[in-house]
Design a protein around this motif. Structure first.
Motif: not given
Length: 324
Positions: A119-122, A81-92, A101-102
């Motif tokens: 998965a990105s070819p960029a 029941h604590g909080l975790l710092l997470e600065r990396e947005p996921r799934g965007l 061509g993605g």
């Protein structure tokens, strides 16, 4: 390509619009001023004190601020029941992933708070700026690493203690020099791509370490103030970006965020606030009530009860039994 023309996106992370306006008005940012006169300027204010780290994913992905959940960088941890710092947005998914061509043929270098999609070819590089990078540089392909080179390992970071005036001068010079080196390295590879997005992070570092030399109402008022420690970095960035934005046939977008101000984030005290209000369990070594006279903690029956319960049972009680 946009309308058959190459697209160049320049991201001035942490750039203060007040500094930009002042220096453009005095002719000290000729490249940016030329772009401003050639195009259209749009300004938007965020609601409240939203961090720029939360704004960038919204701009590059089109996801509304409330959907990508990076406004305060914390997520609930049901195990304690604590909080975790997470600065990396996921799934965007950035806008280039929706191109034909993605995103193949796109170059993206150090886009703030947007990390490479495997998965990105960029050609997407993250952490190359060496300023407050969330992880070591991550060039997706060895060919791209050969084109860009390695970031300067001597890049100065934010100071743990209050810097001396000599430290501040060295920091300002390091930011200016690093901006010139990085833009010189990235310009030629960018010119070969139909779409290129480049993040300039040195202004972000300048705001953190040297902003008190420019803001007259900053609570830390050095004397004498040396605004040129800030403005010299802006001038170096303006000089460095000329090759990247000089193609007259290219569509150029310049993004700048945000104005700097003394920080007033409540993140460092948020978890303790939840613990003291009984809404969260703190670390096992620190559970308990108020500080006792001898430096220890008084026994807290609720903290002991939480510690005896399994995380699964606490989760069921919190979500199914207790009222919202």
């Amino acid at each position: 390509m946009v309308g058959g023309r190459p697209l160049r996106v320049l991201v001035l992370d942490g750039a203060d619009h007040r500094v930009l306006d002042q220096l453009m008005a005095s002719g000290r940012l000729p490249v940016l001023d030329r772009l401003r006169r050639r195009g259209v300027t749009v300004r938007a204010d965020t609601v409240g004190g939203i961090f720029e780290e939360a704004v960038w994913p919204e701009i590059f992905t089109g996801e509304p601020l409330g959907d990508h959940a990076t406004q305060h960088f914390v997520r609930f941890d049901p195990s304690d029941h604590g909080l975790l710092l997470e600065r990396e947005p996921r799934g965007l998914r950035p806008f280039w992933s929706h191109l034909p061509g993605g995103g193949k043929g796109v170059l993206a270098v150090d886009i703030p708070q947007l990390h490479p999609d495997p998965a990105s070819p960029a050609d997407h590089v993250c952490g190359w700026s060496a300023w407050a990078a969330p992880h070591p540089p991550d060039p997706r392909r060895s060919r791209l690493r050969a084109e860009l080179g390695d970031p300067d390992p001597s890049m100065m970071r934010e100071f743990a203690a209050e810097p001396s005036r000599d430290d501040e001068h060295r920091f300002s010079a390091a930011m200016a020099g690093n901006a010139r080196r990085r833009m010189a390295s990235v310009t030629t590879p960018a010119m070969r791509r139909p779409v290129a997005c480049v993040g300039v992070h040195e202004l972000h570092g300048t705001a953190h370490v040297l902003g008190h030399h420019w803001l007259e109402d900053h609570p830390h008022r050095p004397w004498p103030r040396e605004p040129e420690l800030v403005t010299s970095v802006y001038e170096a960035v303006d000089e460095a970006i000329e090759g990247f934005v000089s193609d007259p046939d290219a569509n150029v977008v310049v993004l700048a965020s945000q104005g700097f101000t003394p920080a007033n984030s409540s993140n460092p005290v948020l978890e303790e606030l939840f613990v003291r209000s009984g809404l969260a369990a703190g670390p096992a070594s620190g559970d308990g009530g108020e500080q006792a006279g001898g430096g220890g903690r008084a026994l807290d029956p609720m903290a002991l009860l939480r510690r005896w319960m399994s995380p699964e049972l606490r989760e069921r009680l919190a979500t199914r039994v207790l009222p919202e």
